[in-house]
Design an enzyme around this catalytic site. Structure first.
Site, PDB file in Angstrom:
ATOM      1  N   PRO A 161       0.828  -1.201   0.000  1.00 31.97           N
ATOM      2  CA  PRO A 161       0.000   0.000   0.000  1.00 31.97           C
ATOM      3  C   PRO A 161       0.861   1.248   0.000  1.00 31.97           C
ATOM      4  CG  PRO A 161      -0.713  -1.517   1.721  1.00 31.97           C
ATOM      5  CD  PRO A 161       0.572  -2.024   1.192  1.00 31.97           C
ATOM      6  N   GLU A 162       0.606   2.137  -0.914  1.00 28.97           N
ATOM      7  CA  GLU A 162       1.242   3.441  -0.887  1.00 28.97           C
ATOM      8  C   GLU A 162       0.159   4.445  -0.467  1.00 28.97           C
ATOM      9  OE1 GLU A 162       3.808   4.087  -4.305  1.00 28.97           O
ATOM     10  OE2 GLU A 162       4.249   1.962  -4.435  1.00 28.97           O
TER      11      GLU A 162
ATOM     12  N   LYS B 104       2.178   7.136   4.967  1.00 29.45           N
ATOM     13  CA  LYS B 104       1.565   5.808   5.010  1.00 29.45           C
ATOM     14  C   LYS B 104       1.203   5.398   6.426  1.00 29.45           C
ATOM     15  CE  LYS B 104       4.703   4.810   1.220  1.00 29.45           C
ATOM     16  NZ  LYS B 104       5.965   4.125   0.875  1.00 29.45           N
TER      17      LYS B 104
ATOM     18  N   HIS C 275      -4.664 -14.869   7.805  1.00 26.86           N
ATOM     19  CA  HIS C 275      -3.558 -14.122   8.406  1.00 26.86           C
ATOM     20  C   HIS C 275      -4.060 -13.065   9.397  1.00 26.86           C
ATOM     21  CE1 HIS C 275      -0.753 -16.113   5.799  1.00 26.86           C
ATOM     22  NE2 HIS C 275      -1.479 -15.790   4.741  1.00 26.86           N
TER      23      HIS C 275
ATOM     24  N   ARG D 265       2.470 -10.740   5.690  1.00 26.51           N
ATOM     25  CA  ARG D 265       3.933 -10.722   5.774  1.00 26.51           C
ATOM     26  C   ARG D 265       4.487 -10.031   7.009  1.00 26.51           C
ATOM     27  NH1 ARG D 265       6.034  -9.401  -0.052  1.00 26.51           N
ATOM     28  NH2 ARG D 265       7.962  -9.968   0.976  1.00 26.51           N
TER      29      ARG D 265
ATOM     30  N   ARG E  34      16.109  -2.834  -5.046  1.00 25.29           N
ATOM     31  CA  ARG E  34      14.776  -3.150  -5.541  1.00 25.29           C
ATOM     32  C   ARG E  34      14.733  -2.839  -7.025  1.00 25.29           C
ATOM     33  NH1 ARG E  34      11.924   1.344  -1.871  1.00 25.29           N
ATOM     34  NH2 ARG E  34      11.758  -0.433  -0.518  1.00 25.29           N
TER      35      ARG E  34
END
EC number: 3.2.2.23
Length: 317
Positions: free
Chosen positions: A2-3, A61, A105, A128, A300
């Site tokens: 998510p940005e 964020k 999760h 995660r 990245r």
DNA sequence: AACGCGACCTGCGAGC
DNA sequence: TGCTCGCAGGTCGCGT
């Protein structure tokens, strides 16, 4: 994943469901999601049970809910306390009815005081575990409050988000300040765009999209960047985010406050990110053939068009 | 100050 | 089929 747009969609969705409600109980199903709450799960739950949610606000964020009536916090300890959430890569905040089976999760469940027509539970789901929940103090700020399109900007900011800059969609974002600080840095443009202390809300995907749109290379040195170039890339970031916000906004009033990280991006057509080996859309439109390139930068992937986002030749831009 | 890198995580797909 | 490996990536903290 998510940005900014995804987090803002969550904020907008969440605020109508939780504002004014009291947290009645807390289930911590995986303490790893509370890693940033130094005092541990019992302290976390103990402080939340009985607390009332005043609002949902965002900076970059980071998302937080200022609280009233936190039972274990003495009234004079701080101007306030907030429940902080960061979604990390895969975090979701979901409103669910009690009958809905636990998500695979599911990490933390908050039960809220009953409210007509509203789901009882606020669930934090995170595959995660890069994201998490924690309690933070609210501290005074002299810059007009959290911003981030908060509906009720407060003159307080979550301590853990105080180092985060405003985002390009924030009405109080100052391009002049951004440009001045950008020029003072000796670094590459993408690194600067990803630095949440300089400008917030931009992640790897939107950084690549904004750079592509502005026809700038990720390694363009910031200390010589022209004002017009900086403005172009900031405007591009703004456009990409507004598009995403508009797309995410379509599901605001569904039962879910859904932040499926992936759905935010991949439902849309991206111009740069993930397009290795595919034609640059701008070049194709101009009758040229240029294949998008993937390179490692800052550990990245970065995607660029070698034609319209050229690298320096002889170190000169 | 800048920067590189490791740590934190899980799931998925490619390759063997 | 089952294994390993690389990759996805936001943030923080540490060493240089």
């Amino acid at each position: 994943m998510p940005e900014l747009p995804e987090v803002e969609v969550v904020r907008r969705g969440l605020v109508s469901w939780v504002r004014g409600r009291t947290i009645t109980s807390v289930d911590v199903l995986d303490p790893r999601s509370l890693r940033r709450h130094a005092l541990g799960p019992e302290d976390f739950a103990g402080n939340l049970e009985g607390a009332r949610v005043l609002d949902v606000v965002r900076r970059g964020k980071f998302l937080w809910m200022p609280l009233a009536d936190t039972p274990a916090v003495s009234a004079d300890a701080a101007p306030g306390v907030a429940l902080m959430a960061h979604l990390g890569m895969s975090g979701q905040l979901l409103m669910q009815d009690p009958g809905v089976p636990d998500e695979k999760h599911l990490k933390v469940r908050l039960r809220l005081s009953p409210a007509a027509g509203m789901p009882e539970q606020l669930r934090f789901v995170d595959q995660r575990i890069f994201g998490g929940l924690f309690l933070t103090s609210l501290i005074p700020t002299d810059d007009g409050g959290p911003g981030g399109l908060a509906e009720t900007p407060l003159p307080l900011i979550a301590e853990e988000a105080a180092h985060i800059a405003r985002d390009p969609l924030d009405p109080c974002f100052s391009f002049d300040d951004f440009y001045r600080r950008l020029r003072a840095r000796k670094t590459g443009l993408k690194r600067a765009l990803l630095d949440q202390g300089l400008v917030s809300g931009i992640g790897n995907i939107y950084a690549d999209e904004a750079l592509w749109k502005a026809r700038l290379h990720y390694a363009r040195p910031t200390d010589t960047l022209r004002r017009a170039d900086a403005l172009r890339v900031l405007d591009a970031a703004r456009e990409v985010m507004l598009d995403a916000l508009a797309a995410g906004g379509t599901s605001f009033d569904s039962l879910y406050v859904n932040v499926n990280g992936a759905s935010g991006y991949f439902d849309r057509s991206l111009n740069a990110y993930g397009r290795e080996g595919l034609e640059c859309k701008r070049c194709a439109a101009a009758g040229r053939v240029s294949l998008m390139k993937r390179e490692q930068f800052m550990n990245r992937s970065s995607y660029t068009c070698p034609v319209c986002q050229p690298k320096p030749r002889n170190g000169r831009w």
